[in-house]
Design an enzyme around this catalytic site. Structure first.
Site, mmCIF file in Angstrom:
data_model
loop_
_atom_site.group_PDB
_atom_site.id
_atom_site.type_symbol
_atom_site.label_atom_id
_atom_site.label_comp_id
_atom_site.label_asym_id
_atom_site.label_seq_id
_atom_site.Cartn_x
_atom_site.Cartn_y
_atom_site.Cartn_z
ATOM 1 N N GLU A 286 -39.211 51.989 -43.761
ATOM 2 C CA GLU A 286 -39.830 51.695 -42.463
ATOM 3 C C GLU A 286 -38.945 52.012 -41.261
ATOM 4 O O GLU A 286 -38.835 51.196 -40.341
ATOM 5 C CB GLU A 286 -40.237 50.221 -42.441
ATOM 6 N N HIS A 310 -48.141 49.624 -45.709
ATOM 7 C CA HIS A 310 -46.967 48.780 -45.934
ATOM 8 C C HIS A 310 -45.855 49.091 -44.919
ATOM 9 O O HIS A 310 -45.358 48.197 -44.240
ATOM 10 C CB HIS A 310 -46.458 48.972 -47.367
ATOM 11 N N GLU A 311 -45.492 50.357 -44.831
ATOM 12 C CA GLU A 311 -44.390 50.716 -43.923
ATOM 13 C C GLU A 311 -44.784 50.464 -42.467
ATOM 14 O O GLU A 311 -43.962 50.039 -41.661
ATOM 15 C CB GLU A 311 -43.953 52.170 -44.135
ATOM 16 N N HIS A 314 -44.341 46.847 -41.565
ATOM 17 C CA HIS A 314 -42.943 46.494 -41.276
ATOM 18 C C HIS A 314 -42.618 46.604 -39.778
ATOM 19 O O HIS A 314 -41.620 46.036 -39.327
ATOM 20 C CB HIS A 314 -41.986 47.409 -42.041
ATOM 21 N N GLU A 333 -40.253 41.468 -46.832
ATOM 22 C CA GLU A 333 -41.160 42.154 -47.762
ATOM 23 C C GLU A 333 -42.426 41.364 -48.111
ATOM 24 O O GLU A 333 -43.501 41.938 -48.217
ATOM 25 C CB GLU A 333 -40.414 42.570 -49.033
ATOM 26 N N ASP A 392 -28.975 45.077 -53.311
ATOM 27 C CA ASP A 392 -30.009 45.816 -54.015
ATOM 28 C C ASP A 392 -30.611 44.987 -55.160
ATOM 29 O O ASP A 392 -31.762 45.175 -55.536
ATOM 30 C CB ASP A 392 -29.352 47.077 -54.589
ATOM 31 N N TYR A 400 -41.452 40.651 -52.827
ATOM 32 C CA TYR A 400 -42.696 41.306 -52.424
ATOM 33 C C TYR A 400 -43.923 40.469 -52.804
ATOM 34 O O TYR A 400 -44.736 40.111 -51.957
ATOM 35 C CB TYR A 400 -42.812 42.677 -53.098
#
Ligand code: BES
Ligand code: ZN
Length: 616
Positions: A286, A310-311, A314, A333, A392, A400
């Site tokens: 994003e 989705h992006e 954001h 998320e 990560d 999510y």
């Protein structure tokens, strides 16, 4: 390692500009993934002036920062990593002392620069190293047109520091200007106001007027062209992809309109997307004003555009209201998945959005089960503890999908109207600010739920507890029920060719492929493939789900397709389950052989995961 205790009022200048309600917020946080000490000195603006050198695979130039300092400040600490080489530093034009500290696992190297509390500006002349983790340098062969090299960055979560010395935590924001020189014939694009045409001399200038955190710093350089899609939307793609991409994403403007209708004005003026080469390690990123996207969402039938929603979402959840640390990742998320599905529902209706939610629920159940089996129950909490770990590791379906289902529970409990008003206010009142999990829970109690209702809904158990609480809403998709009925019929002996699949969307097909039994014999695999053509599917989601069966069931007809996919596509979401399937089917040697050939095509984000997965 220094932990950051950020408190909005410790900086002298800060208290003048800060929103007064800010001080009431539960906003103390430690960012375990940055060396920065923002209570002493912060960067408020970056002026970035660099040359992109494809021959040496480095970026070199000068980063000049405007500072905000607290009384008595003697140094500012920035993050760096991967041998980013600092050549010289000045403070307000005078040569300044600096110390490049030693490497700390998961963080990189701190860069401490001597300043005083009167210092207004520092300038760092530096160059990146060819192994800067954010950067992927591609040869022409690795692009769609195969005629020009390509470069892209991926900064989230903490890779911005590999290409810019910066306070690299999501809780710190700055504006930026940039001047970037690239080889002639290529165009440079950033997470900023972008050019639409190539320049004659390869020099481009950029401006990002809204303050953003470092993980949203982005650059890409390649031979791409711009196509306008709507009044505020457009797409950058290599010429051989332009037509396909323009068709696939034609609804971008509609999505933007739907998003604004839901949760308020879009704050970044334009929303463009660039289709990157297939090695891009994510589906989408994003980056403000310019989403970076994988070409694997070009299915030909607009079926994978939820990723665009989705992006785009954001632009509110994440880019406007930003998780304070990576432990609060679900605030980015989970909210985004919720928003994404509301956009999809606006465009395509409830039944359609419910299929997407159902697929998400399946993923979530699998993820929870896997973590429980591995004895990692705390990784199923919404609020994470990623200290001493790679951030990560927090990137799972928990943030999510568990995040999504908590918001869906809230919506269901108070009613959509009330919930929408709440969310819209949340984005508006907290725009361009950071949010901790605790501040959000306070906000929730102050603006939506009574103390009793909060208890009744077990919000704390959702956020600080393991697994999926019993009050999790369960999606019900009758379109998927029909798919399941056809699978049952097939298992009962009905030939595949006679199944009723008329009018199925790719989501129904995906559900079909995911739901057929795992152990099929060669005859069954052949029957399904000959009837439905899964091995030749142009839909990357269906293809990747089908590989689970072909690999485990020794359906070798598909092997060349699997291999070709793994060599060309670097999207981690597909690589991980596919290589895992080889491993679990006892074919790790085959996986390693393919990986040896494919690895040079992958971004560091993907090689890091696959090295671990396929290592000795
Ligand atoms: N911001 C993420 C990608 C990300 C997260 C990169 C954490 C690095 C660290 C992006 O918005 C995302 O979620 N992408 C998904 C798309 C999807 C859920 C539709 C992806 O890439 O698969
Ligand atoms: Zn996301």
């Amino acid at each position: 390692m220094a932990l950051v205790l950020f408190s909005c009022n410790t900086s002298e200048n800060a208290s003048e500009t800060e929103n007064p309600t800010e001080t009431e917020k539960n906003m103390n946080f430690n960012d375990a993934h940055s060396f920065a000490q923002p209570q002493i000195a912060t960067i408020t603006h970056l002026n970035w002036d660099v040359v992109v050198n494809f021959d040496e695979k480095i970026i070199e130039g000068t980063a000049t920062y405007d500072l905000k300092t607290a009384e008595g400040a003697t140094e500012i600490i920035l993050d760096t990593k991967n041998d980013l080489e600092v050549i010289s530093v000045t403070a307000d034009g005078e040569k300044a002392n600096f110390t490049a500290g030693s490497f700390v696992e998961h963080l990189g190297n701190p860069l401490a620069i001597e300043i005083t509390d009167q210092t207004k500006q520092i300038s760092i002349t530096y160059k990146t190293s060819p192994n800067a983790a954010a950067l992927q340098w591609l040869s022409p062969q690795q692009t769609a047109n195969k005629t020009a090299p390509f470069l892209f960055t991926q900064s989230q979560a903490i890779l911005a520091r590999s290409w810019i010395p910066v306070q690299d935590g999501p809780g710190m924001r700055f504006t930026y200007d940039a001047k970037v020189k690239v080889p002639e014939g290529l165009i440079a694009l950033m997470s900023a106001k972008n050019p639409k045409e190539k320049s004659a001399d390869g020099v481009y200038t950029f401006k990002m007027a809204q303050p953003i955190p470092a993980y949203l710093m982005a650059l890409t350089v390649g031979d791409v062209e711009y196509t306008q899609l709507g009044a505020h939307t457009g797409i950058y793609a290599e010429s051989s992809l332009t037509e396909k991409a323009s068709y696939e994403f034609a609804e971008m403007e509609d999505m933007l309109v739907a998003a604004e209708k839901l949760y308020g004005k879009y704050q970044w003026e334009v929303y463009d997307m660039i289709i990157l080469p297939p090695s891009f390690p994510f589906g989408g990123m994003e980056n403000p004003r310019l989403t970076f996207a994988t070409p694997t969402i070009i299915a030909g039938d607009r079926s994978l555009t939820a990723l665009v929603a989705h992006e785009l979402a954001h632009s509110w959840s994440g880019n406007l209201v930003t998780n304070a640390t990576w432990d609060d990742f679900w605030l980015n998320e989970g909210f985004t998945v919720y928003f994404e599905r509301r956009i999809m529902e606006s465009l395509y209706g409830e039944e359609y959005a419910e299929m997407l939610a159902d697929l998400g629920y399946q993923d979530l159940q699998q993820t929870v089960e896997d973590y429980m089996k591995k004895n990692q129950a705390s990784d199923t909490h919404l609020k994470l503890n990623l200290k001493d770990r790679d951030p990560d590791d927090g990137m799972s379906d928990i943030a999510y999908e568990k995040g999504y289902f908590l918001l869906r529970l809230l919506e269901k409990s108070v009613g959509r109207k009330k919930f929408d008003a709440f969310l819209k206010n949340y984005f508006t009142q907290n725009a361009f600010q950071v949010m901790t999990t605790e501040a959000f829970l306070d906000y929730l109690k102050a603006n939506l739920l009574s103390e009793e209702f909060y208890e009744e809904l077990k919000v704390d158990a959702w956020v600080y507890g393991p697994g999926l609480p019993e009050n999790c809403p369960v999606p019900e998709s009758n379109r998927f029920e029909k798919v399941e009925a056809q699978i049952t019929a097939w298992q009962g002996g009905k030939p595949a060719a006679e199944l009723d699949t008329a009018g199925w969307s790719s989501h129904e097909w995906l559900h079909f492929v995911r739901s057929i039994p795992m152990n099929l014999d060669l005859k069954q695999m052949t029957e399904l493939d000959n009837t439905f053509g899964f091995t030749n599917s142009g839909n990357s989601e269906i293809l990747a789900a089908w590989f689970q069966h072909t690999i485990r069931n020794n359906y070798t007809v598909a092997d060349p397709v699997v291999k070709n996919f793994l060599i060309n596509v670097g999207r981690r979401k597909f690589l991980t389950p596919t290589y895992k399937a080889f491993k679990e089917a006892g074919k790790i040697e085959q996986a390693r052989e393919i990986y040896a050939e494919a690895r040079p095509n992958y971004h560091s984000v993907s090689t890091q995961t696959m090295d671990e997965l396929l290592g000795e």
